[in-house]
Design a protein around this motif. Structure first.
Motif, PDB file in Angstrom:
ATOM      1  N   ILE A  20       0.841  -1.199   0.000  1.00 60.80           N
ATOM      2  CA  ILE A  20       0.000   0.000   0.000  1.00 60.80           C
ATOM      3  C   ILE A  20       0.879   1.253   0.000  1.00 60.80           C
ATOM      4  CG2 ILE A  20      -1.664   1.331   1.355  1.00 60.80           C
ATOM      5  CD1 ILE A  20      -2.796  -1.374   2.338  1.00 60.80           C
ATOM      6  N   LYS A  21       1.915   1.243   0.837  1.00 61.35           N
ATOM      7  CA  LYS A  21       2.819   2.391   0.877  1.00 61.35           C
ATOM      8  C   LYS A  21       3.398   2.686  -0.508  1.00 61.35           C
ATOM      9  CE  LYS A  21       5.843   3.054   4.121  1.00 61.35           C
ATOM     10  NZ  LYS A  21       7.004   2.770   5.018  1.00 61.35           N
ATOM     11  N   ARG A  22       3.863   1.644  -1.167  1.00 59.24           N
ATOM     12  CA  ARG A  22       4.470   1.844  -2.491  1.00 59.24           C
ATOM     13  C   ARG A  22       3.449   2.369  -3.487  1.00 59.24           C
ATOM     14  NH1 ARG A  22       8.304  -3.579  -3.093  1.00 59.24           N
ATOM     15  NH2 ARG A  22       9.439  -3.259  -1.151  1.00 59.24           N
ATOM     16  N   ASN A  23       2.242   1.801  -3.429  1.00 57.07           N
ATOM     17  CA  ASN A  23       1.167   2.284  -4.296  1.00 57.07           C
ATOM     18  C   ASN A  23       0.985   3.787  -4.138  1.00 57.07           C
ATOM     19  OD1 ASN A  23      -0.884   0.344  -5.832  1.00 57.07           O
ATOM     20  ND2 ASN A  23       0.007  -0.826  -4.181  1.00 57.07           N
ATOM     21  N   ILE A  24       0.845   4.224  -2.900  1.00 55.37           N
ATOM     22  CA  ILE A  24       0.590   5.640  -2.641  1.00 55.37           C
ATOM     23  C   ILE A  24       1.777   6.496  -3.108  1.00 55.37           C
ATOM     24  CG2 ILE A  24       0.055   7.356  -0.875  1.00 55.37           C
ATOM     25  CD1 ILE A  24      -2.156   5.335  -1.156  1.00 55.37           C
ATOM     26  N   LYS A 115      25.691   1.523 -14.726  1.00 52.76           N
ATOM     27  CA  LYS A 115      24.557   2.051 -15.494  1.00 52.76           C
ATOM     28  C   LYS A 115      23.800   0.919 -16.165  1.00 52.76           C
ATOM     29  CE  LYS A 115      26.697   6.556 -16.284  1.00 52.76           C
ATOM     30  NZ  LYS A 115      27.234   7.518 -17.271  1.00 52.76           N
ATOM     31  N   GLU A 116      24.572  -0.072 -16.603  1.00 57.24           N
ATOM     32  CA  GLU A 116      23.939  -1.231 -17.241  1.00 57.24           C
ATOM     33  C   GLU A 116      23.020  -1.955 -16.248  1.00 57.24           C
ATOM     34  OE1 GLU A 116      22.530  -4.047 -19.599  1.00 57.24           O
ATOM     35  OE2 GLU A 116      23.489  -2.159 -20.172  1.00 57.24           O
ATOM     36  N   MET A 117      23.450  -1.998 -14.969  1.00 57.64           N
ATOM     37  CA  MET A 117      22.620  -2.637 -13.956  1.00 57.64           C
ATOM     38  C   MET A 117      21.287  -1.910 -13.802  1.00 57.64           C
ATOM     39  SD  MET A 117      25.570  -3.423 -11.121  1.00 57.64           S
ATOM     40  CE  MET A 117      24.601  -4.165  -9.830  1.00 57.64           C
ATOM     41  N   ILE A 118      21.350  -0.610 -13.884  1.00 57.17           N
ATOM     42  CA  ILE A 118      20.115   0.170 -13.777  1.00 57.17           C
ATOM     43  C   ILE A 118      19.186  -0.137 -14.956  1.00 57.17           C
ATOM     44  CG2 ILE A 118      19.141   2.501 -13.826  1.00 57.17           C
ATOM     45  CD1 ILE A 118      21.602   3.438 -12.301  1.00 57.17           C
ATOM     46  N   SER A 119      19.774  -0.109 -16.142  1.00 53.17           N
ATOM     47  CA  SER A 119      18.961  -0.398 -17.328  1.00 53.17           C
ATOM     48  C   SER A 119      18.350  -1.783 -17.223  1.00 53.17           C
ATOM     49  CB  SER A 119      19.824  -0.319 -18.589  1.00 53.17           C
ATOM     50  OG  SER A 119      20.385   0.975 -18.709  1.00 53.17           O
ATOM     51  N   LYS A 120      19.163  -2.724 -16.754  1.00 56.45           N
ATOM     52  CA  LYS A 120      18.682  -4.103 -16.642  1.00 56.45           C
ATOM     53  C   LYS A 120      17.498  -4.178 -15.686  1.00 56.45           C
ATOM     54  CE  LYS A 120      20.244  -8.752 -15.359  1.00 56.45           C
ATOM     55  NZ  LYS A 120      21.013  -9.388 -14.290  1.00 56.45           N
ATOM     56  N   TYR A 121      17.626  -3.463 -14.584  1.00 53.43           N
ATOM     57  CA  TYR A 121      16.550  -3.479 -13.597  1.00 53.43           C
ATOM     58  C   TYR A 121      15.239  -3.020 -14.225  1.00 53.43           C
ATOM     59  CZ  TYR A 121      13.870  -2.337  -9.407  1.00 53.43           C
ATOM     60  OH  TYR A 121      12.900  -2.263  -8.451  1.00 53.43           O
ATOM     61  N   PHE A 122      15.319  -1.959 -15.001  1.00 55.29           N
ATOM     62  CA  PHE A 122      14.069  -1.416 -15.541  1.00 55.29           C
ATOM     63  C   PHE A 122      13.567  -2.207 -16.739  1.00 55.29           C
ATOM     64  CE2 PHE A 122      15.437   2.110 -12.929  1.00 55.29           C
ATOM     65  CZ  PHE A 122      14.238   2.458 -12.338  1.00 55.29           C
ATOM     66  N   ARG A 123      14.468  -2.888 -17.427  1.00 55.46           N
ATOM     67  CA  ARG A 123      14.013  -3.767 -18.501  1.00 55.46           C
ATOM     68  C   ARG A 123      13.227  -4.936 -17.922  1.00 55.46           C
ATOM     69  NH1 ARG A 123      19.040  -3.108 -20.907  1.00 55.46           N
ATOM     70  NH2 ARG A 123      19.762  -5.100 -20.088  1.00 55.46           N
ATOM     71  N   GLU A 124      13.707  -5.440 -16.809  1.00 52.75           N
ATOM     72  CA  GLU A 124      13.071  -6.623 -16.233  1.00 52.75           C
ATOM     73  C   GLU A 124      11.829  -6.289 -15.433  1.00 52.75           C
ATOM     74  OE1 GLU A 124      16.097  -8.553 -14.058  1.00 52.75           O
ATOM     75  OE2 GLU A 124      17.064  -9.398 -15.842  1.00 52.75           O
ATOM     76  N   GLU A 125      11.767  -5.050 -14.997  1.00 57.36           N
ATOM     77  CA  GLU A 125      10.586  -4.622 -14.239  1.00 57.36           C
ATOM     78  C   GLU A 125       9.429  -4.448 -15.202  1.00 57.36           C
ATOM     79  OE1 GLU A 125      10.089  -3.927 -10.099  1.00 57.36           O
ATOM     80  OE2 GLU A 125      11.483  -4.876 -11.468  1.00 57.36           O
ATOM     81  N   LYS A 126       8.293  -5.010 -14.877  1.00 58.59           N
ATOM     82  CA  LYS A 126       7.222  -4.831 -15.847  1.00 58.59           C
ATOM     83  C   LYS A 126       6.262  -3.734 -15.471  1.00 58.59           C
ATOM     84  CE  LYS A 126       3.074  -6.361 -14.793  1.00 58.59           C
ATOM     85  NZ  LYS A 126       2.516  -6.715 -13.653  1.00 58.59           N
TER      86      LYS A 126
ATOM     87  N   GLU B 102      14.994   0.159  -5.828  1.00 63.62           N
ATOM     88  CA  GLU B 102      13.603   0.129  -5.414  1.00 63.62           C
ATOM     89  C   GLU B 102      13.268   1.335  -4.535  1.00 63.62           C
ATOM     90  OE1 GLU B 102      11.742  -3.336  -3.068  1.00 63.62           O
ATOM     91  OE2 GLU B 102      12.106  -3.974  -5.123  1.00 63.62           O
ATOM     92  N   LYS B 103      14.196   1.633  -3.657  1.00 62.70           N
ATOM     93  CA  LYS B 103      13.972   2.779  -2.784  1.00 62.70           C
ATOM     94  C   LYS B 103      13.903   4.065  -3.599  1.00 62.70           C
ATOM     95  CE  LYS B 103      16.147   2.740   1.121  1.00 62.70           C
ATOM     96  NZ  LYS B 103      17.184   2.887   2.158  1.00 62.70           N
ATOM     97  N   ALA B 104      14.798   4.158  -4.578  1.00 67.40           N
ATOM     98  CA  ALA B 104      14.799   5.343  -5.429  1.00 67.40           C
ATOM     99  C   ALA B 104      13.474   5.454  -6.181  1.00 67.40           C
ATOM    100  CB  ALA B 104      15.981   5.278  -6.400  1.00 67.40           C
ATOM    101  N   VAL B 105      13.007   4.322  -6.672  1.00 64.88           N
ATOM    102  CA  VAL B 105      11.728   4.325  -7.387  1.00 64.88           C
ATOM    103  C   VAL B 105      10.612   4.788  -6.464  1.00 64.88           C
ATOM    104  CG1 VAL B 105       9.976   2.859  -8.438  1.00 64.88           C
ATOM    105  CG2 VAL B 105      12.373   2.541  -9.042  1.00 64.88           C
ATOM    106  N   ASP B 106      10.654   4.261  -5.231  1.00 60.87           N
ATOM    107  CA  ASP B 106       9.641   4.652  -4.264  1.00 60.87           C
ATOM    108  C   ASP B 106       9.628   6.158  -4.048  1.00 60.87           C
ATOM    109  OD1 ASP B 106       8.660   2.179  -3.929  1.00 60.87           O
ATOM    110  OD2 ASP B 106       9.694   1.748  -2.053  1.00 60.87           O
ATOM    111  N   MET B 107      10.785   6.758  -4.204  1.00 58.92           N
ATOM    112  CA  MET B 107      10.866   8.202  -4.017  1.00 58.92           C
ATOM    113  C   MET B 107      10.527   8.950  -5.292  1.00 58.92           C
ATOM    114  SD  MET B 107      14.247   8.635  -1.711  1.00 58.92           S
ATOM    115  CE  MET B 107      14.157   8.606   0.081  1.00 58.92           C
TER     116      MET B 107
END
Lengths: 126, 126
Positions: A20-24, A115-126, B102-107
């Motif tokens: 819920i916290k993340r949603n808000i 930076k590649e790790m960041i890109s990877k994170y967002f590619r895998e995040e749906k 994830e924390k950054a995204v939350d922010m």
DNA sequence: TTCACTGTATCAATATGTTAATACAGTAAT
DNA sequence: ATTACTGTATTAACATATTGATACAGTGAA
């Protein structure tokens, strides 16, 4: 209403109050809720999600402590006017972030890899 | 011996077995332990840290599942034969890194802002 | 084999975290 | 004051995670 922007997965290992916290937070970050806009009441959201009011109350209480929202008995909750700006948010993270980078450097990881790790994170995040 | 490179904080909310895992990962990432170098035995480390052998065993077992170390009954554990390449090191950091993101995204911080933080760090570093 | 070391498995005790049941208290309109 | 909403507090039930006590089993050398 933002009610339909909020959903929880009861099979997730992430606790419901945390979801819920993340949603808000995401709703506010996306400006679906602007300063002083009202959130659903604790009971409204808890009956919508079919959970105990205390679970919603915990989420709201923690968001209030983080100054993301504000509220009062009898009045409900609303998006805080003291939300940190984008710049402030980055400053808040920067110490922690630099520690992380130092550790990565210590391990011999290049900035490009990071930076590649960041890109990877967002590619895998749906 | 690498024993003295390993320490735990019993007041930390991070579980002891998790602290041990991180210690070992950092030791290997920094090449203080090279391929096939032996780790302290479960009992040796557990008596050194004054904790139950099972706690060390759990750390070692999970590291083995992550292919970072290998071991056999009667023989002990040793650093895995797979040299920790840059990719491997990134995998070691990834859990921690994902929590950070994830924390950054939350922010409400965008991926672009995160990459910018990395660039900024390295611009200011030299 | 026996011995002295290895790791492994099982179960229990403990601690912590999460959610719910229930009762209490503030606010504002009527 | 009554009503109908708000949030809050207390306690208990439940689930999960962590650590420990203890016994079991593999390996290799004397």
């Amino acid at each position: 209403m933002i009610l339909k922007e909020i959903s929880v997965d009861f099979t997730s290992p992430v606790p419901v109050y945390e979801q819920i916290k993340r949603n808000i937070k995401h709703i506010i970050a996306k400006d679906l809720l602007k300063t002083n806009d009202p959130l659903p009441s604790i009971r409204e959201l808890s009956s919508f999600l079919k959970i105990n009011p205390n679970t919603v109350a915990r989420a709201f209480r923690e968001l209030q402590q983080e100054k993301i929202i504000d509220g009062r008995p009898g009045k409900g909750f609303w998006a805080s006017s003291k939300k940190p700006s984008g710049k402030k948010k980055i400053e808040m993270l920067e110490d922690e972030f630099n520690k992380f980078i130092e550790k990565a450097v210590d391990m011999g990881i290049s900035p490009e890899s990071m930076k590649e790790m960041i890109s990877k994170y967002f590619r895998e995040e749906k």
